[in-house]
Design an enzyme around this catalytic site. Sequence first.
Site, PDB file in Angstrom:
ATOM      1  N   MET A  85       1.369  81.477 119.207  1.00  0.00           N
ATOM      2  CA  MET A  85       1.554  81.276 117.773  1.00  0.00           C
ATOM      3  C   MET A  85       2.900  80.615 117.443  1.00  0.00           C
ATOM      4  O   MET A  85       3.654  81.105 116.608  1.00  0.00           O
ATOM      5  CB  MET A  85       1.438  82.629 117.039  1.00  0.00           C
ATOM      6  CG  MET A  85       0.140  83.344 117.318  1.00  0.00           C
ATOM      7  SD  MET A  85      -1.308  82.370 116.885  1.00  0.00           S
ATOM      8  CE  MET A  85      -1.269  82.546 115.115  1.00  0.00           C
ATOM      9  N   HIS A 104      -8.311  75.634 120.150  1.00  0.00           N
ATOM     10  CA  HIS A 104      -8.284  75.953 118.724  1.00  0.00           C
ATOM     11  C   HIS A 104      -9.704  76.309 118.268  1.00  0.00           C
ATOM     12  O   HIS A 104     -10.652  75.592 118.594  1.00  0.00           O
ATOM     13  CB  HIS A 104      -7.752  74.740 117.949  1.00  0.00           C
ATOM     14  CG  HIS A 104      -7.598  75.013 116.491  1.00  0.00           C
ATOM     15  ND1 HIS A 104      -6.589  75.811 115.993  1.00  0.00           N
ATOM     16  CD2 HIS A 104      -8.328  74.628 115.426  1.00  0.00           C
ATOM     17  CE1 HIS A 104      -6.708  75.890 114.682  1.00  0.00           C
ATOM     18  NE2 HIS A 104      -7.752  75.184 114.310  1.00  0.00           N
TER      19      HIS A 104
HETATM   20  C1  GRF Z   1      -8.361  81.994 120.368  1.00  0.00           C
HETATM   21  O1  GRF Z   1      -9.357  82.137 119.412  1.00  0.00           O
HETATM   22  C2  GRF Z   1      -7.781  80.618 120.354  1.00  0.00           C
HETATM   23  O2  GRF Z   1      -8.692  79.648 119.953  1.00  0.00           O
HETATM   24  C3  GRF Z   1      -6.675  80.713 119.340  1.00  0.00           C
HETATM   25  O3  GRF Z   1      -6.156  82.008 119.497  1.00  0.00           O
HETATM   26  C4  GRF Z   1      -7.163  82.856 120.040  1.00  0.00           C
HETATM   27  C5  GRF Z   1      -6.575  83.526 121.252  1.00  0.00           C
HETATM   28  O4  GRF Z   1      -7.380  84.537 121.764  1.00  0.00           O
HETATM   29  N1  GRF Z   1      -5.723  79.648 119.527  1.00  0.00           N
HETATM   30  P1  GRF Z   1      -6.943  85.318 123.069  1.00  0.00           P
HETATM   31  O5  GRF Z   1      -5.536  85.835 122.838  1.00  0.00           O
HETATM   32  O6  GRF Z   1      -6.999  84.376 124.219  1.00  0.00           O
HETATM   33  O7  GRF Z   1      -7.927  86.448 123.216  1.00  0.00           O
END
Ligand code: GRF
Length: 181
Positions: A85, A104
């Site tokens: 993030m 994404h």
């Molecule tokens: C996923 O949905 C990805 O597309 C987004 O953040 C989420 C991460 O999920 N960028 P995780 O932490 O890998 O379970």
Amino acid sequence: MRLAVFASGNGSNFQAIAESVQTEQYAELVVLICDKECYALSRAKSLGIPSFVLDKTKKRKEYEQDVLEVLRDYKVDFIALAGYMNIIGATLLDAYEGRIINIHPSLLPKYRGLQALERAYENKDSEVGITIHYVDKGIDTGKLIAQESILNNGESLEELEEKIHALEHKLYVKTLKGLLK
Ligand code: GRF
């Protein structure tokens, strides 16, 4: 190829990638980098993959210099962002441009930024999906690499989220395999 994954949350994509490289050996997942304490770190511990939490309260440039130091220590060639993030700034981009990809949860260029699936769901889009793209200095604006979609047949948001995650794990692994082999 020596791969690093960056994550800030649950880390299910990190785990899918880690398991696939362990069984299929198309790359080496050498390090997980996180910008805060998160569940991905526990996954890394169980998988025996070194992990680092770096202090992002610093200025972006200083934070990214710390990240670069870890990447250099682990001789990282390629970076996969998975629920990381943070915007990637000039320090990391200059060092790794063309070698950082992101996943994404939307059919880019639709729904760049946060809460992408939630927005598609609220708009009652008949098709939702995911995109893997190169990272550039914008937010979810880099060159597209792969996309996959599913029909939204009136499922709940939770059901869609589950399907989207399963799709992500498969497509991220397939894409990395194609890029890193
Ligand atoms: C996923 O949905 C990805 O597309 C987004 O953040 C989420 C991460 O999920 N960028 P995780 O932490 O890998 O379970």
